[in-house]
Design an enzyme around this catalytic site. Sequence first.
Site, PDB file in Angstrom:
ATOM      1  N   LYS A 139      -8.742 -30.784 -45.431  1.00 14.18           N
ATOM      2  CA  LYS A 139      -7.905 -30.797 -46.709  1.00 14.18           C
ATOM      3  C   LYS A 139      -7.547 -32.177 -47.202  1.00 14.18           C
ATOM      4  CE  LYS A 139      -7.807 -27.454 -50.070  1.00 14.18           C
ATOM      5  NZ  LYS A 139      -8.779 -26.589 -50.844  1.00 14.18           N
TER       6      LYS A 139
HETATM    7  P1  NAD Z   1      -7.975 -25.719 -61.517  1.00 17.80           P
HETATM    8  O1  NAD Z   1      -7.039 -27.294 -61.440  1.00 17.80           O
HETATM    9  O2  NAD Z   1      -9.758 -26.221 -62.396  1.00 17.80           O
HETATM   10  O3  NAD Z   1      -7.624 -25.165 -62.059  1.00 17.80           O
HETATM   11  C1  NAD Z   1      -5.953 -24.731 -61.790  1.00 17.80           C
HETATM   12  C2  NAD Z   1      -5.394 -23.544 -62.831  1.00 17.80           C
HETATM   13  O4  NAD Z   1      -4.212 -23.277 -62.764  1.00 17.80           O
HETATM   14  C3  NAD Z   1      -5.144 -24.518 -64.364  1.00 17.80           C
HETATM   15  O5  NAD Z   1      -6.366 -24.141 -65.812  1.00 17.80           O
HETATM   16  C4  NAD Z   1      -3.994 -24.880 -64.009  1.00 17.80           C
HETATM   17  O6  NAD Z   1      -3.544 -24.712 -65.793  1.00 17.80           O
HETATM   18  C5  NAD Z   1      -3.364 -23.104 -63.857  1.00 17.80           C
HETATM   19  N1  NAD Z   1      -1.926 -23.343 -63.667  1.00 17.80           N
HETATM   20  C6  NAD Z   1      -1.428 -24.536 -63.081  1.00 17.80           C
HETATM   21  N2  NAD Z   1      -0.197 -23.864 -62.596  1.00 17.80           N
HETATM   22  C7  NAD Z   1      -0.003 -22.782 -63.207  1.00 17.80           C
HETATM   23  C8  NAD Z   1       0.970 -21.540 -62.948  1.00 17.80           C
HETATM   24  N3  NAD Z   1       2.081 -21.442 -63.012  1.00 17.80           N
HETATM   25  N4  NAD Z   1       0.509 -20.391 -63.667  1.00 17.80           N
HETATM   26  C9  NAD Z   1      -0.981 -20.346 -64.511  1.00 17.80           C
HETATM   27  N5  NAD Z   1      -1.659 -21.279 -64.251  1.00 17.80           N
HETATM   28  C10 NAD Z   1      -1.455 -22.088 -63.854  1.00 17.80           C
HETATM   29  O7  NAD Z   1      -8.112 -25.210 -59.727  1.00 17.80           O
HETATM   30  P2  NAD Z   1      -9.870 -24.420 -59.748  1.00 17.80           P
HETATM   31  O8  NAD Z   1     -10.840 -25.378 -58.624  1.00 17.80           O
HETATM   32  O9  NAD Z   1      -9.830 -23.443 -60.345  1.00 17.80           O
HETATM   33  O10 NAD Z   1      -8.602 -24.274 -58.231  1.00 17.80           O
HETATM   34  C11 NAD Z   1      -7.946 -22.888 -58.543  1.00 17.80           C
HETATM   35  C12 NAD Z   1      -7.114 -22.414 -57.180  1.00 17.80           C
HETATM   36  O11 NAD Z   1      -8.756 -21.456 -57.126  1.00 17.80           O
HETATM   37  C13 NAD Z   1      -6.558 -22.915 -56.106  1.00 17.80           C
HETATM   38  O12 NAD Z   1      -5.554 -22.396 -55.225  1.00 17.80           O
HETATM   39  C14 NAD Z   1      -7.871 -23.699 -55.248  1.00 17.80           C
HETATM   40  O13 NAD Z   1      -7.258 -24.009 -54.085  1.00 17.80           O
HETATM   41  C15 NAD Z   1      -9.119 -21.853 -55.579  1.00 17.80           C
HETATM   42  N6  NAD Z   1      -9.740 -22.570 -54.928  1.00 17.80           N
HETATM   43  C16 NAD Z   1     -10.731 -23.502 -55.288  1.00 17.80           C
HETATM   44  C17 NAD Z   1     -12.582 -23.523 -55.559  1.00 17.80           C
HETATM   45  C18 NAD Z   1     -12.686 -24.502 -55.773  1.00 17.80           C
HETATM   46  O14 NAD Z   1     -14.519 -23.917 -55.708  1.00 17.80           O
HETATM   47  N7  NAD Z   1     -13.062 -24.837 -57.391  1.00 17.80           N
HETATM   48  C19 NAD Z   1     -12.879 -22.399 -54.572  1.00 17.80           C
HETATM   49  C20 NAD Z   1     -11.609 -21.971 -54.022  1.00 17.80           C
HETATM   50  C21 NAD Z   1     -10.579 -21.954 -53.865  1.00 17.80           C
END
Ligand code: NAD
Length: 417
Positions: free
Chosen positions: A107
């Site tokens: 990471k």
């Molecule tokens: P992103 O930055 O696109 O979205 C994150 C979202 O969470 C945003 O809408 C933000 O406003 C919201 N947020 C932040 N704090 C919040 C809160 N307290 N309550 C509600 N919403 C809140 O990120 P993403 O890529 O969608 O990733 C989201 C999660 O999924 C992360 O934990 C990431 O590690 C995990 N993840 C992502 C991927 C990927 O392919 N992008 C893969 C596996 C896991």
Amino acid sequence: MSPDRVTLYSNAQRQFDLAADALDLDPRMRAILRVPQRELIVNFPVQKDDKSIEVFTGYRVQHNITRGPAKGGIRFHPRVTLDDVRALSMIMTWKCATVNIPYGGAKGAVIVDPRALSIHELERLTRRYTSEISVLIGPDRDIPAPDVGTDAQVMAWVMDTISMHRGHTVPAVVTGKPLEIGGSHGRDQATARGLLYVVREAAEALSLSLAGARVAIQGFGKVGATVARLLDDMGATVVAVSDSSGGIYNPRGLDVGAVFGYKAHHGRLAGYREAEPISHSDLLELPVEVLVPASLSTQISGINAARIRARIIGEAANAPITPEADEVLFGNGVFVIPDILAGAGGVTVSYFEWVQGLQEFFWTEREVNAQLERVMVGAFRSVLRAAQERRVTMRTAAYLQAVERVAQATRIRGIYP
Ligand code: NAD
């Protein structure tokens, strides 16, 4: 630094310890797998548009590279810590092993609020961070991808920077790239689609119909918003979604298309009129069939676990549930699909993107989705079988398989020198 952030790493280690105990893992193997193998801290200057200089701190941590090159996203977030990155790198090792793709876990992160930078500042920050971590990353060594606060454009800058260093184009150094420069069809939807496949399997195992099932999604970013759209397309009723601006709730179901339009226009969900506002914590406790945490870690803890009413929780985010909460949820019959399984669709299609890039032979979206479904459904069924046989949670079962795969690879390779 909030206390729950400190515990993300200790939670990851505790989760590993639980699996190591259940496997009766040799203490020497336990000592190897319990900590990251490599940790790089970089402090680097970035010139702002007003010509001032700001020094940023970033990290790249490789937890384990026994089963193949390290794999894991890059996070841009103002409150990310080295411990967070350690925990997330460890989770990536188990995630890749759960879906049995030949990668280790890594990471990266930079302590920055990307929204506070201009596009040019963001590009300079990305390129300089990439240059600093270039001693570690490479197509056969460590392959970053997008995570919270980064996207396909950021990956394009990472790829271009490494390519400029090497003097030739190196597409396979990152995944989650734009299609025009070697990205994969289906990558942008992969995490959400992977989650959908395993939620569908879980619903089937519980004899629950997803048609009309009520869904709440925490986080309306790249993953959460796509989950909302795909579940809505499948006939589920998305009743609540949230982003950092707040949550919105309509017990009769949200018009997901209209919510997308509102978010695109206003940049936030707060203020959407066809629903009531709802707090982040209340959203988690709604009476729904499916709950999808898709924002940050440690959202469901010992404090609120007993109030969760969902039948199925699909963990899109990494580590949204603490080990204490896990026990409570298991006791209450909530079916939790753990992050290392439910969130593995992204890294699986990242693997497909890497394979396509190395072979310079690209698949159609239909081929990508079919392969993704095969991997996700296979992994789900194998974890479910292990959970039923051993009478443990889906998380423990997934960890048992993942840790054993990495431990076995380590045994076979032996300890160098
Ligand atoms: P992103 O930055 O696109 O979205 C994150 C979202 O969470 C945003 O809408 C933000 O406003 C919201 N947020 C932040 N704090 C919040 C809160 N307290 N309550 C509600 N919403 C809140 O990120 P993403 O890529 O969608 O990733 C989201 C999660 O999924 C992360 O934990 C990431 O590690 C995990 N993840 C992502 C991927 C990927 O392919 N992008 C893969 C596996 C896991």
